[in-house]
Scaffold this active site. Structure first.
Site, PDB file in Angstrom:
ATOM      1  N   HIS A 222     -31.028  10.525  56.737  1.00 56.79           N
ATOM      2  CA  HIS A 222     -32.117   9.574  56.981  1.00 56.79           C
ATOM      3  C   HIS A 222     -32.298   9.350  58.491  1.00 56.79           C
ATOM      4  O   HIS A 222     -33.420   9.326  58.995  1.00 56.79           O
ATOM      5  CB  HIS A 222     -31.822   8.244  56.279  1.00 56.79           C
ATOM      6  CG  HIS A 222     -31.810   8.364  54.779  1.00 56.79           C
ATOM      7  ND1 HIS A 222     -32.547   7.549  53.960  1.00 56.79           N
ATOM      8  CD2 HIS A 222     -31.165   9.227  53.956  1.00 56.79           C
ATOM      9  CE1 HIS A 222     -32.339   7.892  52.688  1.00 56.79           C
ATOM     10  NE2 HIS A 222     -31.494   8.903  52.671  1.00 56.79           N
TER      11      HIS A 222
ATOM     12  N   ASP B 126     -37.009   2.487  55.925  1.00 56.84           N
ATOM     13  CA  ASP B 126     -36.568   3.286  54.799  1.00 56.84           C
ATOM     14  C   ASP B 126     -36.981   2.593  53.511  1.00 56.84           C
ATOM     15  O   ASP B 126     -36.649   1.421  53.302  1.00 56.84           O
ATOM     16  CB  ASP B 126     -35.039   3.398  54.868  1.00 56.84           C
ATOM     17  CG  ASP B 126     -34.558   4.718  54.349  1.00 56.84           C
ATOM     18  OD1 ASP B 126     -34.852   5.003  53.183  1.00 56.84           O
ATOM     19  OD2 ASP B 126     -33.903   5.443  55.120  1.00 56.84           O
TER      20      ASP B 126
ATOM     21  N   THR C  19     -37.275   9.598  52.860  1.00 56.17           N
ATOM     22  CA  THR C  19     -36.834  10.846  53.502  1.00 56.17           C
ATOM     23  C   THR C  19     -36.611  11.967  52.484  1.00 56.17           C
ATOM     24  O   THR C  19     -36.290  13.084  52.851  1.00 56.17           O
ATOM     25  CB  THR C  19     -35.544  10.617  54.312  1.00 56.17           C
ATOM     26  OG1 THR C  19     -34.584  10.044  53.435  1.00 56.17           O
ATOM     27  CG2 THR C  19     -35.782   9.702  55.490  1.00 56.17           C
TER      28      THR C  19
ATOM     29  N   GLU D 119     -35.700  22.732  55.996  1.00 57.75           N
ATOM     30  CA  GLU D 119     -35.339  23.595  57.134  1.00 57.75           C
ATOM     31  C   GLU D 119     -35.289  25.054  56.674  1.00 57.75           C
ATOM     32  O   GLU D 119     -35.710  25.963  57.392  1.00 57.75           O
ATOM     33  CB  GLU D 119     -33.987  23.153  57.721  1.00 57.75           C
ATOM     34  CG  GLU D 119     -34.094  21.827  58.505  1.00 57.75           C
ATOM     35  CD  GLU D 119     -32.762  21.097  58.686  1.00 57.75           C
ATOM     36  OE1 GLU D 119     -31.698  21.695  58.458  1.00 57.75           O
ATOM     37  OE2 GLU D 119     -32.794  19.898  59.048  1.00 57.75           O
TER      38      GLU D 119
ATOM     39  N   ALA E 148     -28.521  12.503  43.715  1.00 55.02           N
ATOM     40  CA  ALA E 148     -29.855  11.936  43.976  1.00 55.02           C
ATOM     41  C   ALA E 148     -30.966  12.972  43.868  1.00 55.02           C
ATOM     42  O   ALA E 148     -31.049  13.690  42.882  1.00 55.02           O
ATOM     43  CB  ALA E 148     -29.849  11.230  45.329  1.00 55.02           C
TER      44      ALA E 148
ATOM     45  N   GLN F  77     -31.390  15.780  45.064  1.00 54.73           N
ATOM     46  CA  GLN F  77     -31.012  17.202  45.107  1.00 54.73           C
ATOM     47  C   GLN F  77     -31.218  17.904  43.760  1.00 54.73           C
ATOM     48  O   GLN F  77     -31.554  19.083  43.702  1.00 54.73           O
ATOM     49  CB  GLN F  77     -29.549  17.329  45.556  1.00 54.73           C
ATOM     50  CG  GLN F  77     -29.318  16.760  46.941  1.00 54.73           C
ATOM     51  CD  GLN F  77     -27.856  16.420  47.211  1.00 54.73           C
ATOM     52  OE1 GLN F  77     -26.972  16.817  46.480  1.00 54.73           O
ATOM     53  NE2 GLN F  77     -27.609  15.668  48.278  1.00 54.73           N
TER      54      GLN F  77
HETATM   55  N1  UDP Z   1     -26.561  19.751  59.217  1.00 54.58           N
HETATM   56  C1  UDP Z   1     -26.166  20.265  60.413  1.00 54.58           C
HETATM   57  N2  UDP Z   1     -25.023  21.010  60.450  1.00 54.58           N
HETATM   58  C2  UDP Z   1     -24.283  21.267  59.356  1.00 54.58           C
HETATM   59  C3  UDP Z   1     -24.710  20.752  58.118  1.00 54.58           C
HETATM   60  C4  UDP Z   1     -25.859  20.003  58.082  1.00 54.58           C
HETATM   61  O1  UDP Z   1     -26.811  20.074  61.448  1.00 54.58           O
HETATM   62  O2  UDP Z   1     -23.252  21.951  59.488  1.00 54.58           O
HETATM   63  C5  UDP Z   1     -27.803  18.944  59.180  1.00 54.58           C
HETATM   64  C6  UDP Z   1     -28.918  19.702  58.514  1.00 54.58           C
HETATM   65  O3  UDP Z   1     -29.614  20.483  59.465  1.00 54.58           O
HETATM   66  C7  UDP Z   1     -29.766  18.597  57.903  1.00 54.58           C
HETATM   67  C8  UDP Z   1     -28.787  17.475  57.676  1.00 54.58           C
HETATM   68  O4  UDP Z   1     -27.587  17.807  58.387  1.00 54.58           O
HETATM   69  O5  UDP Z   1     -30.785  18.189  58.815  1.00 54.58           O
HETATM   70  C9  UDP Z   1     -28.431  17.321  56.204  1.00 54.58           C
HETATM   71  O6  UDP Z   1     -29.454  16.636  55.592  1.00 54.58           O
HETATM   72  P1  UDP Z   1     -29.775  16.882  54.072  1.00 54.58           P
HETATM   73  O7  UDP Z   1     -30.908  15.996  53.722  1.00 54.58           O
HETATM   74  O8  UDP Z   1     -29.966  18.309  53.810  1.00 54.58           O
HETATM   75  O9  UDP Z   1     -28.448  16.504  53.335  1.00 54.58           O
HETATM   76  P2  UDP Z   1     -27.787  15.118  52.902  1.00 54.58           P
HETATM   77  O10 UDP Z   1     -28.063  14.126  53.974  1.00 54.58           O
HETATM   78  O11 UDP Z   1     -28.456  14.773  51.607  1.00 54.58           O
HETATM   79  O12 UDP Z   1     -26.352  15.493  52.714  1.00 54.58           O
END
Ligand code: UDP
Length: 477
Positions: free
Chosen positions: A20, A118, A140, A377, A392, A394
């Site tokens: 977020h 948020d 988000t 990404e 959630a 995912q």
């Molecule tokens: N990310 C990163 N390096 C890593 C793993 C994740 O920079 O080794 C970043 C990734 O680019 C993304 C964020 O962490 O922007 C993960 O957000 P996401 O919504 O995919 O996952 P969550 O927050 O639900 O775990």
């Protein structure tokens, strides 16, 4: 400080978790670039980590109207802030955030034109109403998952929730408009698996989500060519939607357009980034490596780790694997030893520069937990995915990847070395052409949407103009 007349000022309040903060900081930079004053609210704990692991201050030094303000998230210092405690993070922020924001609003200058908060933080509506400040929700997550959150009351009313065992998990659902042909019980957000519809988390998400139809706007990190059909359903409830994603790409483009500033690839990381994997990637053949990362909150058992390890090794494909410190039950050192044994084909880091990794020519696939930032990404980089969702949104994202966008496969609820091996080979070899065709199409439309004249570009301009109007109204009261 002397107050400038008609100077728009936005308060941005994310839920204090990495995914977020990451996207809301990108929004903060986009709005700062447009000359708006921004106050970004971050928890003490996350701010410390952000300062430790990023060049955030240097990046925002270009924007004189930008400032951070920090608050206590109300959790003990040693709280793990991990997946099994996500509910506690939301509850604690709801308790500590309200009083903090109310106090801040009494003396902050310039006058606040608008709060972008948020959508899961319920107290924001009350504070905004009390202070007569317009409120825009930022969710988000994906639009497709947001729509399933929105439909929870209908799912309950139709008796489709609770799911009631395996039969309910595999049954197609009838009460999420637009998804009748492919959404099964198991594809609903993880909190819908609760046996009791009075479950606290389920109730919280349901109650907070419907509030988005009462606020002044809804911001989503997505783009029209990707989620147009589901967005048209959401618009029947929330008419003022700004789709402005993919945010990371949008920020890069706007920075390059405005005075040729260097595109930012920072993920606003709360972990120490290990860049050594980039030189390892440089030595690998094009599109030969599968990138493996399960995001921020996923925690797995040693047995699950071993299934992935054997699946990857037996697939004979090259892989770059992020094993976040603390993400595996047992000790991390023995995990590193696993990869030492297969050095020529595998590389492991604790945290990677993910945006750069996905953009690297050696990457050919992504084994992901289907977090929304990671999914977007990957879509923006044109990389097909294997999805192993954990919680959630995912669960919904992974279904869209496999059944709607057709840019990968969904491995939800299974963790078996034979299936890992098969899916890795499907993605990297056997069904590669089929996935690449769709992935290329969406990568092209993602770039189009954030270019001048594209839908996300236009929506960001509209958001900025609307905030300026809100500012004029605030000053004329
Ligand atoms: N990310 C990163 N390096 C890593 C793993 C994740 O920079 O080794 C970043 C990734 O680019 C993304 C964020 O962490 O922007 C993960 O957000 P996401 O919504 O995919 O996952 P969550 O927050 O639900 O775990």
């Amino acid at each position: 400080m002397e107050e400038k007349p008609l100077s728009p000022h936005v308060i941005i309040f994310p839920l204090p978790v990495q995914g977020h903060i990451n996207s809301m900081l990108k929004l903060a930079e986009l709005l700062s670039l447009a000359g708006l004053n921004i106050t970004f609210l971050n928890s003490d704990n996350n701010q410390k980590r952000l300062l430790r692991y990023t060049d955030i201050h240097a990046r925002f030094a270009n924007y004189s109207g930008f400032q951070f303000r920090t608050y206590s998230d109300g959790l003990p210092e040693d709280h793990p802030r991990s997946v099994d405690r996500a509910w506690e993070i939301i509850e604690a922020t709801n308790l500590s955030g309200g009083p903090f924001l109310k106090e801040l609003l009494t003396d902050i200058r310039p006058t606040v034109s608008c709060i972008i908060g948020d959508g899961i933080l319920g107290f924001l509506s009350d504070v905004a109403k009390k202070h007569k400040i317009p409120l825009i929700h930022f969710r988000t997550a994906s639009a497709c998952s947001f729509w399933t959150y929105f439909c929870i009351p209908q799912l309950i009313q139709a008796g489709e929730l609770p799911l009631n065992g395996k039969e309910g998990m595999d049954r197609l659902l009838t009460t999420v408009p637009g998804m009748e042909e492919f959404l099964r019980g198991r594809d609903l957000p993880s909190f819908c698996r609760a046996n009791d519809i009075n479950d606290g988390f389920l109730q919280l998400v349901m109650n907070e989500t419907v509030k988005s139809s009462e606020v002044d706007g809804l911001l989503l990190n997505t783009f029209e060519d990707l989620e147009g059909p589901v967005l048209s359903h959401i618009r029947t409830k929330c008419p003022n939607i700004y789709t402005i994603g993919p945010l990371h790409l949008h920020l890069q483009t706007r920075l390059a357009t405005a005075n040729g500033m260097k595109p930012s690839q920072s993920s606003n990381s709360l972990w120490e980034v290990d860049k050594s994997c980039m030189s390892w990637l440089d030595k690998q053949p094009p599109q030969s490596v599968i990138y493996v990362s399960f995001g921020i909150l996923t925690v797995f058992t040693r047995e699950q780790l071993m299934e992935f390890w054997y699946g990857l090794v037996n697939s004979k494909q090259r892989f770059l694997w992020v094993v976040r410190p603390g993400s595996v039950g047992g000790d991390d050192d023995s995990t590193k030893k696993l990869v030492e044994g297969i050095k020529e084909r595998g590389y492991m880091v604790g945290w990677a520069p993910q945006e750069e990794v996905l953009a690297h020519k050696a990457i050919g696939g992504f084994l992901t937990h289907s977090g929304w930032n990671s999914t977007l990404e990957s879509i923006a980089a044109g990389i097909p995915m294997i999805c192993w969702p954990c919680l959630a949104d995912q669960q919904v994202n992974s279904r869209y990847v496999s059944e709607v966008w057709k840019i990968g496969v969904d491995m939800k609820d299974v963790c078996d070395r034979k299936i890992v091996k098969k899916m890795v080979n499907d993605l990297m070899v056997d069904r590669r052409e089929e996935f690449l065709k769709s992935a290329d199409k969406f990568a092209t439309s993602a770039r189009k949407s954030i270019s001048e004249g594209g839908s996300s570009w236009g929506n960001l301009d509209r958001l900025i103009n609307d905030i300026k109007d809100m500012s004029s109204q605030a000053h004329s009261i």
